[in-house]
Design a protein around this motif. Structure first.
Motif, mmCIF file in Angstrom:
data_model
loop_
_atom_site.group_PDB
_atom_site.id
_atom_site.type_symbol
_atom_site.label_atom_id
_atom_site.label_comp_id
_atom_site.label_asym_id
_atom_site.label_seq_id
_atom_site.Cartn_x
_atom_site.Cartn_y
_atom_site.Cartn_z
ATOM 1 N N CYS A 73 -13.015 -0.544 4.594
ATOM 2 C CA CYS A 73 -11.850 -0.149 3.778
ATOM 3 C C CYS A 73 -12.059 -0.269 2.270
ATOM 4 O O CYS A 73 -11.621 0.626 1.528
ATOM 5 C CB CYS A 73 -10.603 -0.913 4.208
ATOM 6 N N PRO A 74 -12.687 -1.332 1.767
ATOM 7 C CA PRO A 74 -12.925 -1.359 0.322
ATOM 8 C C PRO A 74 -13.742 -0.155 -0.158
ATOM 9 O O PRO A 74 -13.451 0.422 -1.205
ATOM 10 C CB PRO A 74 -13.678 -2.681 0.109
ATOM 11 N N MET A 75 -14.757 0.238 0.624
ATOM 12 C CA MET A 75 -15.557 1.401 0.257
ATOM 13 C C MET A 75 -14.715 2.679 0.322
ATOM 14 O O MET A 75 -14.773 3.519 -0.586
ATOM 15 C CB MET A 75 -16.765 1.544 1.195
ATOM 16 N N LEU A 76 -13.922 2.837 1.389
ATOM 17 C CA LEU A 76 -13.075 4.027 1.519
ATOM 18 C C LEU A 76 -12.091 4.114 0.352
ATOM 19 O O LEU A 76 -11.885 5.196 -0.215
ATOM 20 C CB LEU A 76 -12.298 3.995 2.843
ATOM 21 N N THR A 77 -11.499 2.989 -0.012
ATOM 22 C CA THR A 77 -10.503 2.987 -1.080
ATOM 23 C C THR A 77 -11.157 3.246 -2.431
ATOM 24 O O THR A 77 -10.608 3.970 -3.267
ATOM 25 C CB THR A 77 -9.703 1.676 -1.065
ATOM 26 N N ALA A 78 -12.345 2.700 -2.651
ATOM 27 C CA ALA A 78 -13.089 2.994 -3.878
ATOM 28 C C ALA A 78 -13.448 4.478 -3.940
ATOM 29 O O ALA A 78 -13.358 5.107 -5.005
ATOM 30 C CB ALA A 78 -14.355 2.137 -3.944
ATOM 31 N N ASN A 79 -13.823 5.048 -2.815
ATOM 32 C CA ASN A 79 -14.165 6.475 -2.779
ATOM 33 C C ASN A 79 -12.927 7.353 -2.982
ATOM 34 O O ASN A 79 -13.012 8.418 -3.598
ATOM 35 C CB ASN A 79 -14.868 6.827 -1.468
ATOM 36 N N MET A 80 -11.786 6.901 -2.472
ATOM 37 C CA MET A 80 -10.540 7.647 -2.710
ATOM 38 C C MET A 80 -10.192 7.589 -4.201
ATOM 39 O O MET A 80 -9.747 8.590 -4.777
ATOM 40 C CB MET A 80 -9.409 7.071 -1.857
ATOM 41 N N ALA A 81 -10.410 6.441 -4.834
ATOM 42 C CA ALA A 81 -10.167 6.319 -6.276
ATOM 43 C C ALA A 81 -11.107 7.239 -7.056
ATOM 44 O O ALA A 81 -10.698 7.866 -8.041
ATOM 45 C CB ALA A 81 -10.341 4.868 -6.719
ATOM 46 N N GLU A 82 -12.356 7.332 -6.613
ATOM 47 C CA GLU A 82 -13.307 8.242 -7.259
ATOM 48 C C GLU A 82 -12.871 9.692 -7.072
ATOM 49 O O GLU A 82 -12.948 10.495 -8.009
ATOM 50 C CB GLU A 82 -14.712 8.027 -6.689
ATOM 51 N N LEU A 83 -12.399 10.034 -5.877
ATOM 52 C CA LEU A 83 -11.888 11.390 -5.633
ATOM 53 C C LEU A 83 -10.701 11.671 -6.550
ATOM 54 O O LEU A 83 -10.605 12.752 -7.143
ATOM 55 C CB LEU A 83 -11.490 11.557 -4.165
ATOM 56 N N GLN A 84 -9.815 10.700 -6.681
ATOM 57 C CA GLN A 84 -8.663 10.861 -7.565
ATOM 58 C C GLN A 84 -9.118 11.183 -8.992
ATOM 59 O O GLN A 84 -8.592 12.111 -9.631
ATOM 60 C CB GLN A 84 -7.825 9.579 -7.570
ATOM 61 N N GLN A 85 -10.109 10.457 -9.483
ATOM 62 C CA GLN A 85 -10.611 10.672 -10.843
ATOM 63 C C GLN A 85 -11.302 12.025 -10.975
ATOM 64 O O GLN A 85 -11.125 12.741 -11.969
ATOM 65 C CB GLN A 85 -11.566 9.547 -11.247
ATOM 66 N N GLU A 86 -12.096 12.385 -9.968
ATOM 67 C CA GLU A 86 -12.791 13.683 -9.992
ATOM 68 C C GLU A 86 -11.786 14.837 -10.034
ATOM 69 O O GLU A 86 -11.972 15.801 -10.775
ATOM 70 C CB GLU A 86 -13.694 13.823 -8.762
ATOM 71 N N LEU A 87 -10.735 14.735 -9.240
ATOM 72 C CA LEU A 87 -9.710 15.784 -9.225
ATOM 73 C C LEU A 87 -8.984 15.842 -10.567
ATOM 74 O O LEU A 87 -8.723 16.923 -11.111
ATOM 75 C CB LEU A 87 -8.711 15.543 -8.090
ATOM 76 N N LYS A 88 -8.671 14.671 -11.103
ATOM 77 C CA LYS A 88 -7.974 14.601 -12.393
ATOM 78 C C LYS A 88 -8.825 15.226 -13.500
ATOM 79 O O LYS A 88 -8.328 16.022 -14.302
ATOM 80 C CB LYS A 88 -7.663 13.139 -12.714
ATOM 81 N N ASP A 89 -10.110 14.871 -13.527
ATOM 82 C CA ASP A 89 -11.016 15.416 -14.545
ATOM 83 C C ASP A 89 -11.151 16.928 -14.443
ATOM 84 O O ASP A 89 -11.333 17.608 -15.456
ATOM 85 C CB ASP A 89 -12.403 14.774 -14.432
ATOM 86 N N ALA A 90 -11.066 17.454 -13.220
ATOM 87 C CA ALA A 90 -11.195 18.900 -12.998
ATOM 88 C C ALA A 90 -9.859 19.636 -13.109
ATOM 89 O O ALA A 90 -9.811 20.859 -12.984
ATOM 90 C CB ALA A 90 -11.823 19.159 -11.625
#
Length: 195
Positions: A73-90
């Motif tokens: 779960c920590p890895m999944l949640t970190a990856n979801m946070a990264e996805l959130q940032q990637e989407l925001k940047d794009a």
């Protein structure tokens, strides 16, 4: 081969090549999955009701986690946070929804504290709880084709690690490896759905 037969084969070959070209140039959307999500009404990390009707008309990404998870779960949640940032940047709009698989321990405050360790922006990220274990087990199985099991030897919950892409109608259209998300594919697929 006679000239007539050769001409027929040539015409057939040209027709097939054109058909392949048209299908390759068409609007390709991610449809590895096609599961309509049943209506739900749960509680978000603020303790407010959040349901399928609130997500209607938006593209969203779902995953399943719990706050005292000692494995993925920590890895999944970190990856979801990264996805959130990637989407925001794009500049790509999508909601993120993390369903707790341990609702007895994960109240709204626990979910908010947990997700906040990974992201300081919860405007488009909901942690959901407010149901029984049996309900989330059935919900995950029926809507996301994912098994959830309590570990009889510990306080952990066994669950899948996929991220699920849900379209504006509430249909799960695709899923991805949540441990190694293909961020570029995510962005492409969400853009295709947002057209």
């Amino acid at each position: 081969m006679t000239l007539v037969k050769t001409k027929k084969w040539f015409i057939l070959a040209v027709f097939l090549a054109c058909a392949l070209l048209v299908s390759a140039c068409g609007d390709v959307k991610p449809h590895k999955f096609n599961s309509k999500i049943e209506s739900f009404q749960y509680s978000d990390q603020e303790g407010n009701p959040k349901g399928l009707s609130d997500l209607k008309g938006t593209v969203w990404v779902a995953d399943f986690i719990f706050t005292h998870c000692t494995t993925v779960c920590p890895m999944l949640t970190a990856n979801m946070a990264e996805l959130q940032q990637e989407l925001k940047d794009a500049g790509i709009k999508a909601e993120l929804v993390s369903f707790s698989v341990d609702p007895e321990n994960d109240n709204p405050e626990a979910l908010k504290n947990y997700i906040s360790k990974f992201s300081d922006d919860l405007t488009n990220w909901q942690g959901l709880t407010g149901y029984s274990f049996d309900e989330i087990q059935s919900f995950a199985r029926n809507n996301f084709k994912m098994a959830i099991q309590q570990d009889p030897t510990s306080d952990q919950v066994i669950h899948g690690t996929s991220f699920f892409l849900v379209d504006q109608t509430g249909t799960v259209v695709s899923f991805y490896d949540g441990q190694e998300p293909p961020y570029d594919k995510f962005k492409k697929d969400i853009k295709a759905l947002n057209r």
